[in-house]
Design an enzyme around this catalytic site. Structure first.
Site, PDB file in Angstrom:
ATOM      1  N   SER A 103       0.798  -1.231   0.000  1.00 16.52           N
ATOM      2  CA  SER A 103       0.000   0.000   0.000  1.00 16.52           C
ATOM      3  C   SER A 103       0.832   1.284   0.000  1.00 16.52           C
ATOM      4  O   SER A 103       0.272   2.383  -0.075  1.00 16.52           O
ATOM      5  CB  SER A 103      -0.953   0.014   1.204  1.00 16.52           C
ATOM      6  OG  SER A 103      -2.047  -0.837   0.982  1.00 16.52           O
TER       7      SER A 103
ATOM      8  N   LYS B 209       0.070   3.767  -2.659  1.00 19.78           N
ATOM      9  CA  LYS B 209      -0.965   4.808  -2.556  1.00 19.78           C
ATOM     10  C   LYS B 209      -0.377   6.208  -2.394  1.00 19.78           C
ATOM     11  O   LYS B 209      -1.097   7.201  -2.530  1.00 19.78           O
ATOM     12  CB  LYS B 209      -1.916   4.480  -1.415  1.00 19.78           C
ATOM     13  CG  LYS B 209      -2.718   3.188  -1.657  1.00 19.78           C
ATOM     14  CD  LYS B 209      -3.714   2.921  -0.543  1.00 19.78           C
ATOM     15  CE  LYS B 209      -4.539   1.677  -0.821  1.00 19.78           C
ATOM     16  NZ  LYS B 209      -4.001   0.463  -0.228  1.00 19.78           N
TER      17      LYS B 209
ATOM     18  N   SER C 256      -6.163   3.691   4.217  1.00 17.86           N
ATOM     19  CA  SER C 256      -5.556   2.879   3.158  1.00 17.86           C
ATOM     20  C   SER C 256      -6.591   2.096   2.346  1.00 17.86           C
ATOM     21  O   SER C 256      -6.395   0.929   1.996  1.00 17.86           O
ATOM     22  CB  SER C 256      -4.528   1.909   3.760  1.00 17.86           C
ATOM     23  OG  SER C 256      -3.643   1.434   2.773  1.00 17.86           O
TER      24      SER C 256
ATOM     25  N   LYS D   9       2.960   6.707   5.499  1.00 19.94           N
ATOM     26  CA  LYS D   9       2.090   5.661   4.966  1.00 19.94           C
ATOM     27  C   LYS D   9       2.605   4.276   5.349  1.00 19.94           C
ATOM     28  O   LYS D   9       3.807   4.016   5.324  1.00 19.94           O
ATOM     29  CB  LYS D   9       2.020   5.773   3.437  1.00 19.94           C
ATOM     30  CG  LYS D   9       0.998   4.844   2.802  1.00 19.94           C
ATOM     31  CD  LYS D   9      -0.404   5.277   3.073  1.00 19.94           C
ATOM     32  CE  LYS D   9      -1.431   4.254   2.613  1.00 19.94           C
ATOM     33  NZ  LYS D   9      -1.474   3.052   3.463  1.00 19.94           N
TER      34      LYS D   9
END
Length: 392
Positions: free
Chosen positions: A73, A76, A133, A236
């Site tokens: 992820s 992202k 997320s 993140k």
């Protein structure tokens, strides 16, 4: 011909204050690797890591930073970058609603729980993308920008190349596993730096938020460091079975910001712990100092055949040095300029260079540029300077 002057850094800082982009290198290859009594980077239980200084793009420590890995992820961050860019360019509006496709609604993995019959705004989707997320948010934003996720992936790859992410390839907007979906710690640090640099207000507004409620479902930000370290203000997390637990974190103390990339930790708790170790290492053993501000005078240079006989050299952007604590007194700055410097000269034109040397090795260098334009002198002035040049 080049005119060269040598200075110690302590002398420069005593009379002025200035800034730079340092070459990225691993700790073991930096010119200051053996300086003072610098502790080695911590031993971390991860597949790869990288620690860099945001102000000057300098890598402080790394392990397997160029190794190809699955980003999960962390993908992202690029999805967010392109969404911020679309909003800035007017392609999207924050209060604009986007339709929810069946593909987005049914996507696997983490979700913000959007529904097909309930369009979400771009701002809601950004919250769902960054804070919780959401894969469903990622796909909806991708489709809103490029019609299809596949077309959006092409945009992601084009942007990665523009940013200098040479070892990255995207296949989707979510980070779900694909053999051709990969990156490196080095490229991820480049991307994180670009997002904070290019969209500072958006970063500040979204990346430090600890929880988000949508559709009456409250979810927490998975970045544990937001609760553990008051200096951490984003970035993140990522996880798949094959990628392990990943985290890009960034912390700011005074005017120094460090970015830590952790890839392939064994557990959720470990990625937070190892990230904290890496950030603490950077702040404990290194200092980042502004040496020259953008536009500040570095030196005065002789100009020939111009309507003025002198010009000031400066740097095009703030120039920082990040060095082991206590090493600034040992730095030498070498300023060189091209001579003869003959008009016309354009503002911003490269007219010299400043190089920083520690322990006999160059650790950084930056071009010096003209602070203004210089037009050509009249016929008599040009002729007179030609005679003087011939006599040198």
């Amino acid at each position: 011909m080049h005119i060269i002057k040598n200075y110690t850094l302590s002398r420069i800082i005593a009379t002025t204050s200035f800034a730079i982009t340092l070459a990225t290198a691993s700790f073991t290859n930096l010119a200051y690797a053996g300086a003072a009594q610098i502790a080695p980077p911590p031993s971390l239980a991860v597949k790869a890591y990288l620690l860099k200084d945001f102000n000057n793009n300098q890598t402080i420590a790394q392990h397997n930073a160029s190794m190809r890995v699955e980003p999960a992820s962390l993908t992202k961050i690029m999805t967010a970058y392109l969404t911020f860019k679309a909003v800035k360019n007017g392609h999207l509006q924050l209060n604009q609603t986007l339709p929810i496709s069946e593909q987005a609604w049914k996507t696997e993995g983490s979700r913000m729980f959007i529904e097909p019959n309930k369009p979400a705004t771009v701002d809601e989707l950004l919250h769902g993308l960054i804070i919780v997320s959401g894969n469903d948010a990622s796909i909806t934003l991708a489709e809103g920008i490029a019609s299809t996720e596949q077309q959006f992936a092409l945009m992601m790859n084009k942007e990665a190349q523009r940013l200098g992410m040479k070892n990255t390839h995207y296949m989707n907007a979510t980070g779900l596993p694909d053999p051709q979906h990969y990156t490196t710690a080095e490229d991820l640090a480049t991307l994180a730096t670009a997002l904070i640099r290019d969209f500072p207000e958006e970063y500040k507004r979204l990346y430090s938020v600890k929880e988000y409620t949508y559709n009456n479902i409250k979810q927490a930000n998975r970045n544990r460091l937001l609760w553990l370290d008051p200096n951490v203000d984003g970035m993140k997390t990522g996880h798949t079975k094959s990628a392990g637990y990943c985290l890009i974190s960034t912390a700011k103390r005074d005017n120094t910001r460090h970015i830590a990339v952790i890839l392939g930790a064994p557990t959720d708790a470990a990625r937070a712990t190892e990230s904290q170790k890496l950030l603490n290492y950077g702040f404990q053993f290194f200092d980042s100092t502004l040496v020259y501000k953008k536009g500040q005078q570095v030196s005065k240079l002789k100009v020939w055949k111009g309507d003025t006989n002198e010009i000031i050299s400066t740097v095009a952007s703030d120039l920082y040095l990040t060095l082991p604590k206590g090493e600034y007194a040992n730095i030498k700055a070498i300023i060189s300029s091209t001579q003869p410097l003959i008009a016309p000269i354009k503002k911003g034109q490269v007219i010299g260079q400043v190089k920083f040397v520690l322990n006999g090795k160059t650790i950084s260098e930056r071009s010096l540029v003209a602070n203004k334009s210089v037009a050509v002198a009249g016929l008599f002035g040009r002729a007179w300077d030609s005679i003087k040049l011939m006599m040198q």
